[in-house]
Design a protein around this motif. Structure first.
Motif, PDB file in Angstrom:
ATOM      1  N   PRO A 155       7.085  36.971 -11.966  1.00  0.00           N
ATOM      2  CA  PRO A 155       8.167  37.296 -11.028  1.00  0.00           C
ATOM      3  C   PRO A 155       8.276  38.804 -10.808  1.00  0.00           C
ATOM      4  CG  PRO A 155       8.905  35.695 -12.667  1.00  0.00           C
ATOM      5  CD  PRO A 155       7.570  36.200 -13.122  1.00  0.00           C
ATOM      6  N   GLU A 156       8.461  39.181  -9.551  1.00  0.00           N
ATOM      7  CA  GLU A 156       8.610  40.580  -9.165  1.00  0.00           C
ATOM      8  C   GLU A 156      10.051  40.810  -8.748  1.00  0.00           C
ATOM      9  OE1 GLU A 156       6.024  41.724  -5.976  1.00  0.00           O
ATOM     10  OE2 GLU A 156       7.238  43.475  -5.462  1.00  0.00           O
ATOM     11  N   PHE A 157      10.709  41.747  -9.404  1.00  0.00           N
ATOM     12  CA  PHE A 157      12.136  41.991  -9.185  1.00  0.00           C
ATOM     13  C   PHE A 157      12.413  42.449  -7.753  1.00  0.00           C
ATOM     14  CE2 PHE A 157      16.398  43.091 -10.135  1.00  0.00           C
ATOM     15  CZ  PHE A 157      16.656  44.337  -9.588  1.00  0.00           C
ATOM     16  N   LEU A 158      13.450  41.833  -7.147  1.00  0.00           N
ATOM     17  CA  LEU A 158      13.898  42.245  -5.817  1.00  0.00           C
ATOM     18  C   LEU A 158      15.290  42.880  -5.877  1.00  0.00           C
ATOM     19  CD1 LEU A 158      12.804  39.146  -3.681  1.00  0.00           C
ATOM     20  CD2 LEU A 158      11.713  41.396  -3.753  1.00  0.00           C
ATOM     21  N   PHE A 159      16.280  42.100  -6.318  1.00  0.00           N
ATOM     22  CA  PHE A 159      17.670  42.555  -6.281  1.00  0.00           C
ATOM     23  C   PHE A 159      18.449  42.044  -7.499  1.00  0.00           C
ATOM     24  CE2 PHE A 159      17.285  43.818  -1.954  1.00  0.00           C
ATOM     25  CZ  PHE A 159      16.659  42.799  -1.249  1.00  0.00           C
ATOM     26  N   THR A 160      19.508  42.795  -7.837  1.00  0.00           N
ATOM     27  CA  THR A 160      20.557  42.298  -8.711  1.00  0.00           C
ATOM     28  C   THR A 160      21.885  42.461  -7.994  1.00  0.00           C
ATOM     29  OG1 THR A 160      19.362  43.121 -10.643  1.00  0.00           O
ATOM     30  CG2 THR A 160      21.618  42.398 -10.986  1.00  0.00           C
ATOM     31  N   LEU A 161      22.687  41.398  -8.002  1.00  0.00           N
ATOM     32  CA  LEU A 161      24.032  41.427  -7.430  1.00  0.00           C
ATOM     33  C   LEU A 161      25.021  41.137  -8.549  1.00  0.00           C
ATOM     34  CD1 LEU A 161      23.197  39.281  -4.280  1.00  0.00           C
ATOM     35  CD2 LEU A 161      23.519  41.758  -4.326  1.00  0.00           C
ATOM     36  N   TYR A 162      26.150  41.839  -8.540  1.00  0.00           N
ATOM     37  CA  TYR A 162      27.071  41.735  -9.658  1.00  0.00           C
ATOM     38  C   TYR A 162      28.407  41.083  -9.326  1.00  0.00           C
ATOM     39  CZ  TYR A 162      23.834  44.908 -11.971  1.00  0.00           C
ATOM     40  OH  TYR A 162      22.715  45.476 -12.529  1.00  0.00           O
ATOM     41  N   SER A 163      28.876  41.249  -8.085  1.00  0.00           N
ATOM     42  CA  SER A 163      30.203  40.732  -7.781  1.00  0.00           C
ATOM     43  C   SER A 163      30.246  40.183  -6.364  1.00  0.00           C
ATOM     44  CB  SER A 163      31.259  41.830  -7.962  1.00  0.00           C
ATOM     45  OG  SER A 163      30.962  42.935  -7.154  1.00  0.00           O
ATOM     46  N   ALA A 164      31.148  39.235  -6.152  1.00  0.00           N
ATOM     47  CA  ALA A 164      31.293  38.601  -4.846  1.00  0.00           C
ATOM     48  C   ALA A 164      31.553  39.654  -3.779  1.00  0.00           C
ATOM     49  CB  ALA A 164      32.429  37.583  -4.889  1.00  0.00           C
ATOM     50  N   GLY A 165      30.861  39.492  -2.663  1.00  0.00           N
ATOM     51  CA  GLY A 165      30.991  40.438  -1.572  1.00  0.00           C
ATOM     52  C   GLY A 165      29.919  41.508  -1.551  1.00  0.00           C
ATOM     53  N   GLU A 166      29.187  41.616  -2.635  1.00  0.00           N
ATOM     54  CA  GLU A 166      28.144  42.635  -2.712  1.00  0.00           C
ATOM     55  C   GLU A 166      26.943  42.234  -1.866  1.00  0.00           C
ATOM     56  OE1 GLU A 166      27.003  43.470  -6.710  1.00  0.00           O
ATOM     57  OE2 GLU A 166      25.734  45.171  -6.160  1.00  0.00           O
ATOM     58  N   GLU A 167      26.305  43.206  -1.250  1.00  0.00           N
ATOM     59  CA  GLU A 167      25.106  42.988  -0.451  1.00  0.00           C
ATOM     60  C   GLU A 167      24.084  44.060  -0.810  1.00  0.00           C
ATOM     61  OE1 GLU A 167      27.295  41.280   3.618  1.00  0.00           O
ATOM     62  OE2 GLU A 167      26.127  43.134   3.674  1.00  0.00           O
ATOM     63  N   LYS A 168      22.803  43.676  -0.779  1.00  0.00           N
ATOM     64  CA  LYS A 168      21.729  44.654  -0.984  1.00  0.00           C
ATOM     65  C   LYS A 168      20.602  44.346  -0.018  1.00  0.00           C
ATOM     66  CE  LYS A 168      22.690  46.170  -5.638  1.00  0.00           C
ATOM     67  NZ  LYS A 168      22.242  46.283  -7.039  1.00  0.00           N
ATOM     68  N   GLU A 169      19.926  45.397   0.429  1.00  0.00           N
ATOM     69  CA  GLU A 169      18.853  45.245   1.403  1.00  0.00           C
ATOM     70  C   GLU A 169      17.600  45.960   0.944  1.00  0.00           C
ATOM     71  OE1 GLU A 169      21.572  46.079   5.212  1.00  0.00           O
ATOM     72  OE2 GLU A 169      19.536  45.498   5.748  1.00  0.00           O
ATOM     73  N   LYS A 170      16.474  45.371   1.339  1.00  0.00           N
ATOM     74  CA  LYS A 170      15.177  45.995   1.086  1.00  0.00           C
ATOM     75  C   LYS A 170      14.228  45.509   2.169  1.00  0.00           C
ATOM     76  CE  LYS A 170      11.551  46.237  -2.459  1.00  0.00           C
ATOM     77  NZ  LYS A 170      11.164  45.759  -3.816  1.00  0.00           N
ATOM     78  N   GLU A 171      13.866  46.396   3.047  1.00  0.00           N
ATOM     79  CA  GLU A 171      12.973  46.075   4.171  1.00  0.00           C
ATOM     80  C   GLU A 171      13.551  44.896   4.958  1.00  0.00           C
ATOM     81  OE1 GLU A 171       8.909  47.777   2.033  1.00  0.00           O
ATOM     82  OE2 GLU A 171       9.039  45.662   2.575  1.00  0.00           O
ATOM     83  N   ARG A 172      12.838  43.772   5.025  1.00  0.00           N
ATOM     84  CA  ARG A 172      13.285  42.627   5.823  1.00  0.00           C
ATOM     85  C   ARG A 172      14.200  41.680   5.046  1.00  0.00           C
ATOM     86  NH1 ARG A 172       8.213  43.805   6.718  1.00  0.00           N
ATOM     87  NH2 ARG A 172       7.382  42.356   5.165  1.00  0.00           N
TER      88      ARG A 172
END
Lengths: 113, 111
Positions: free
Chosen positions: B44-61
């Protein structure tokens, strides 16, 4: 970019034999893990290791399995008396203290015949 | 017991056709929700970690969002090289730090 290195990439062993899977975690990481993935199934947690001792193990990780950090860089998983159902991809992972991401190695494909 | 369910199991898209992958989770206390990409025969290759409701993260597409019950991985205008299995995993707030994974979603993007 730092990476987790696993050797060998593929191991074939006879049922009943012992195997040792090797991992070199990222150098400043202190949490180490082994996971396995049977073909077509989900990635499953086996064991976590911190401060030179097991911090948690799953019910899969029975007396057949053991882990060791024999020196400052290597982390090993030993499987005694392998069974056919031990055939799987075994992944090592490491994480820094307070780190967000778990970095996985490319895995060792273990085939028990 | 922590549980992660991903849907659909497989998704075939035409290049440029945007879509979303779903991850529903049950956990007594969420420390983090993780998205990974896995190529065949690889780790597995790491993409994102999200911690709390409402959080958003982006990477390229890719864009990952989180609610109290589920997470979405949105893929905008995908390319064939986005073809892979996308794994969702949760980490509990308990003392132990293991990840509990879903089965993954296999994405195929046709040129």
């Amino acid at each position: 970019e730092p990476e987790v290195t696993q050797t060998p990439s593929h191991q074939v062993t006879q049922m009943g034999q012992e195997v040792i899977l090797r991992c070199v975690p990222i150098s400043n990481h202190l949490y180490f893990y082994w996971y396995r993935q049977i073909l077509g199934q989900k990635v499953e947690f086996l064991v976590s290791f911190y401060n030179n001792e097991i911090s948690e193990k799953s019910e899969i990780f029975d007396d057949q399995f053991s882990v060791e950090r024999p020196d400052g860089s290597n982390f090993t998983l030993k499987i005694r008396s392998t069974k056919l159902e031990d055939s799987a991809m075994y992944f090592c992972a490491s994480r820094a203290v307070g780190g967000a991401g778990y970095t996985f190695g490319s895995g060792t494909r273990l085939t028990v015949v | 017991e922590d549980q992660v369910t991903q849907s659909p199991e497989a998704l075939r898209l035409q290049e440029g056709e945007s879509s979303s992958l779903n991850c529903s989770y049950t956990v007594s206390g969420l420390r983090g929700l993780f998205w990974y990409r896995q190529d065949p025969g690889k780790g597995p290759e790491f993409l994102f970690t999200l911690y709390s409701a409402g959080e958003e993260k982006e990477k390229e597409r890719l864009k990952a969002t989180l609610t109290k019950k589920e997470s979405f991985l949105h893929i905008t205008a995908p390319k064939p090289e986005d073809s892979a299995t996308y794994l969702c995993a949760v980490q509990n707030t308990g003392a132990n730090s293991k990840l509990t994974f879903g089965k993954g979603i296999t994405l195929s993007v046709r040129p």
